[in-house]
Enzyme design. Structure first.
Site, PDB file in Angstrom:
ATOM      1  N   ARG A   1     -78.592   4.271 -32.960  1.00 45.63           N
ATOM      2  CA  ARG A   1     -77.622   4.891 -33.869  1.00 45.63           C
ATOM      3  C   ARG A   1     -76.527   3.889 -34.188  1.00 45.63           C
ATOM      4  NH1 ARG A   1     -73.674   5.061 -29.929  1.00 45.63           N
ATOM      5  NH2 ARG A   1     -74.409   5.750 -27.911  1.00 45.63           N
TER       6      ARG A   1
ATOM      7  N   GLU B   1     -82.174   0.410 -10.160  1.00 45.92           N
ATOM      8  CA  GLU B   1     -81.869  -0.904 -10.699  1.00 45.92           C
ATOM      9  C   GLU B   1     -81.013  -1.667  -9.713  1.00 45.92           C
ATOM     10  OE1 GLU B   1     -79.652  -0.833 -14.430  1.00 45.92           O
ATOM     11  OE2 GLU B   1     -81.533  -0.848 -15.492  1.00 45.92           O
ATOM     12  N   LYS B   2     -81.127  -2.960  -9.756  1.00 44.39           N
ATOM     13  CA  LYS B   2     -80.210  -3.813  -9.000  1.00 44.39           C
ATOM     14  C   LYS B   2     -78.802  -3.540  -9.524  1.00 44.39           C
ATOM     15  CE  LYS B   2     -78.795  -7.337  -6.556  1.00 44.39           C
ATOM     16  NZ  LYS B   2     -78.723  -7.054  -5.113  1.00 44.39           N
TER      17      LYS B   2
HETATM   18  P1  ADP Z   1     -75.103   5.267 -20.160  1.00 40.93           P
HETATM   19  O1  ADP Z   1     -76.172   5.480 -21.177  1.00 40.93           O
HETATM   20  O2  ADP Z   1     -74.943   6.411 -19.211  1.00 40.93           O
HETATM   21  O3  ADP Z   1     -73.813   4.805 -20.767  1.00 40.93           O
HETATM   22  P2  ADP Z   1     -75.835   2.516 -19.428  1.00 40.93           P
HETATM   23  O4  ADP Z   1     -77.158   2.123 -18.897  1.00 40.93           O
HETATM   24  O5  ADP Z   1     -75.499   2.127 -20.839  1.00 40.93           O
HETATM   25  O6  ADP Z   1     -75.641   4.090 -19.215  1.00 40.93           O
HETATM   26  O7  ADP Z   1     -74.705   1.937 -18.497  1.00 40.93           O
HETATM   27  C1  ADP Z   1     -73.347   2.235 -18.705  1.00 40.93           C
HETATM   28  C2  ADP Z   1     -72.448   1.291 -17.951  1.00 40.93           C
HETATM   29  O8  ADP Z   1     -72.747   1.366 -16.547  1.00 40.93           O
HETATM   30  C3  ADP Z   1     -72.628  -0.178 -18.301  1.00 40.93           C
HETATM   31  O9  ADP Z   1     -71.871  -0.566 -19.414  1.00 40.93           O
HETATM   32  C4  ADP Z   1     -72.124  -0.816 -17.025  1.00 40.93           C
HETATM   33  O10 ADP Z   1     -70.717  -0.733 -16.986  1.00 40.93           O
HETATM   34  C5  ADP Z   1     -72.651   0.090 -15.921  1.00 40.93           C
HETATM   35  N1  ADP Z   1     -73.984  -0.330 -15.429  1.00 40.93           N
HETATM   36  C6  ADP Z   1     -75.193   0.070 -15.916  1.00 40.93           C
HETATM   37  N2  ADP Z   1     -76.215  -0.531 -15.256  1.00 40.93           N
HETATM   38  C7  ADP Z   1     -75.650  -1.337 -14.327  1.00 40.93           C
HETATM   39  C8  ADP Z   1     -76.161  -2.235 -13.316  1.00 40.93           C
HETATM   40  N3  ADP Z   1     -77.469  -2.417 -13.132  1.00 40.93           N
HETATM   41  N4  ADP Z   1     -75.272  -2.897 -12.534  1.00 40.93           N
HETATM   42  C9  ADP Z   1     -73.933  -2.718 -12.700  1.00 40.93           C
HETATM   43  N5  ADP Z   1     -73.395  -1.895 -13.612  1.00 40.93           N
HETATM   44  C10 ADP Z   1     -74.217  -1.210 -14.421  1.00 40.93           C
END
Ligand code: ADP
Length: 448
Positions: free
Chosen positions: A292, A201-202
């Site tokens: 959930r 992802e970006k």
């Molecule tokens: P998890 O399920 O492991 O918690 P998430 O996809 O919900 O993973 O991402 C958790 C956190 O990681 C987000 O709240 C954000 O802080 C950071 N994050 C996730 N994706 C990105 C992104 N593309 N760019 C910057 N930060 C990201």
């Protein structure tokens, strides 16, 4: 069917939260617990309690056979999984339903799809949600990863398809580190989730984390209950959450809320769900959906007046949604502080015996916690011991009340994150609502 006895397959504050909603509906509760939780508050308050195994979660709160047996023995006709543990385990949901026990959660197929982040992103894209630019599905080779990264531009993020809690996630600043970091993410994901599938992802530079609460009846009707701003994070773990977000206006809320509610209606989604976005420069980017109830659900309850657990139980019981979209009003402001048994600034866990406990009170102050004086916090589980949720008519009023409530709260015997929250509420950026997902870690670094 009518639910009359509900088994709570969880522990801590959320078990208590579910017990309370059930009792308010005239439903009996069955607590299941490990040997470490015999003296827990939810076990004391439940109508029935069954020990399901030793302290280790894999032998108790994750022990599917023991939980199903407990439901059979106690004559429970429904199971609420809370959050964490088995709440997003599609196979467990299927087993529960195969036993003719109501599963208080989404349809197993939706849990499965959204639990695989690659599939979730595809589904979200097909439903019209804006996505973070990235690989179209999983990436299997370094060449593929490099090609995607080149296309969207560094820095990029490698994420685990089965990820959670920020594990299996790495920022890749440039091409020369890609190989190492992708393989690190893969082995971390393999170890944590038994699945080394990753995607790219970006990496957004300075976004906010804004998530929408959705709710479906499983028959094609769905609503949204506005957003929560969970940008205050440390190591991808939320520390404080608020609703509404200080940066969204009613127009943004209605537009995005409308999109997510429509998506859930099209899916035939059942029960509570959260659609998480990153928000940067006025744009939303879908990151994942949680199928959930979330830890931070009370801030939504505070500003909408809707009891989300009650609604979950109703829908699992085959009843329609109790409220229509146009009946939902967003009023005032709410903030939740997660209070952990840990050092407030270096975050070292601090389990142990609570010698003194005094919960704050007064108007619009809610404490969700199983704490009491004399209780021993076991070292085996999550360190969160309480949630303090405060409501105010305005954000300023909410913050003043929150400071007052934190001042009143006394937890002695262990270290807690109360001093961290007090310090945060002195920070101009927090008072102004001007913070991103990077803010807390940068602040902690500056503090030294
Ligand atoms: P998890 O399920 O492991 O918690 P998430 O996809 O919900 O993973 O991402 C958790 C956190 O990681 C987000 O709240 C954000 O802080 C950071 N994050 C996730 N994706 C990105 C992104 N593309 N760019 C910057 N930060 C990201």
């Amino acid at each position: 069917m009518t639910i009359s006895r509900l088994l709570i397959a969880n522990r801590g504050e959320i078990a208590l939260r579910i017990h309370r909603a059930a009792h308010e509906m005239g439903i009996e509760t069955v607590a299941v617990h490990s040997t470490a939780d015999t003296d827990a508050m939810h076990v004391r308050l439940a109508d029935h309690a069954i020990c399901i195994g030793p302290p280790a979660a894999k032998d108790s709160y994750l022990n599917q056979a023991a939980i199903i047996s407990a439901a059979e023995i106690s004559g429970a006709d429904a199971i609420h999984p809370g959050y964490g543990f088995l709440s997003e385990n599609a196979q467990f949901a299927e087993i529960v339903e195969a036993h003719d026990i109501a599963w208080i959660g989404p349809k197993p197929e939706h849990i499965r799809t959204m639990g695989d982040k690659v599939a979730a992103k595809k589904t979200a894209g097909a439903l019209g949600l804006p996505l973070v630019p990235g690989s179209d599905g999983a990436v299997y080779t370094t060449e593929e990863a490099a090609r995607v990264a080149e296309e969207i531009g560094y820095p990029v993020l490698v994420k685990a398809a089965s990820g959670g809690g920020g594990r299996g996630m790495k920022v890749i600043p440039s091409r020369d580190q890609l190989e190492t970091l992708v393989s690190q993410a893969k082995s971390e994901a393999k170890a944590a989730f038994g699945d080394d599938t990753v995607y790219i992802e970006k990496y957004l530079g300075n976004p906010r984390h804004i998530e929408f609460q959705v709710f479906g009846d499983g028959n094609g009707n769905a609503i949204h209950l506005g957003e929560r701003d969970c940008s205050l994070q440390r190591r991808h773990q939320k520390v404080l959450e608020e609703a509404p977000s200080p940066v969204l206006g009613q127009e943004d809320r209605e537009r995005m809320g409308g999109i997510v509610a429509k998506a859930m209606a099209e899916m035939g989604y059942r029960g509570a769900g959260t659609i998480e976005f990153l928000w940067e420069n006025g744009e939303f980017y879908f990151i994942e959906m949680n199928t959930r109830l979330q830890v931070e659900h009370p801030v939504t309850e505070a500003i909408t007046g809707v009891d989300l657990v009650r609604e979950q139980i109703r829908v699992a019981d085959g009843k329609p949604l109790s409220i229509k979209q146009d009946e939902i009003e967003f009023k005032g402001h709410a903030i939740e502080c997660r209070i952990n048994a840990e050092d407030p600034f270096n975050f070292a866990p601090s389990p142990g015996k609570i010698t003194t406990y005094h919960a704050p009170g007064g108007m619009h102050v809610r404490v969700d916690s199983g704490l009491y004086a004399g209780y021993s916090i076991p070292p085996y589980y999550d360190s969160m011991i309480a949630k303090l949720i405060v409501y105010g008519r305005t954000r300023e009023g909410c913050i003043m009340r929150l400071k007052r409530a934190l001042d009143e709260m006394v937890v002695e015997g262990v270290k807690t994150s109360i001093p961290l929250h007090c310090a945060l509420l002195e920070e101009p950026d927090i008072l102004n609502g001007d913070y991103s997902i990077k803010w807390l870690e940068e602040w902690l670094e500056k503090r030294g």
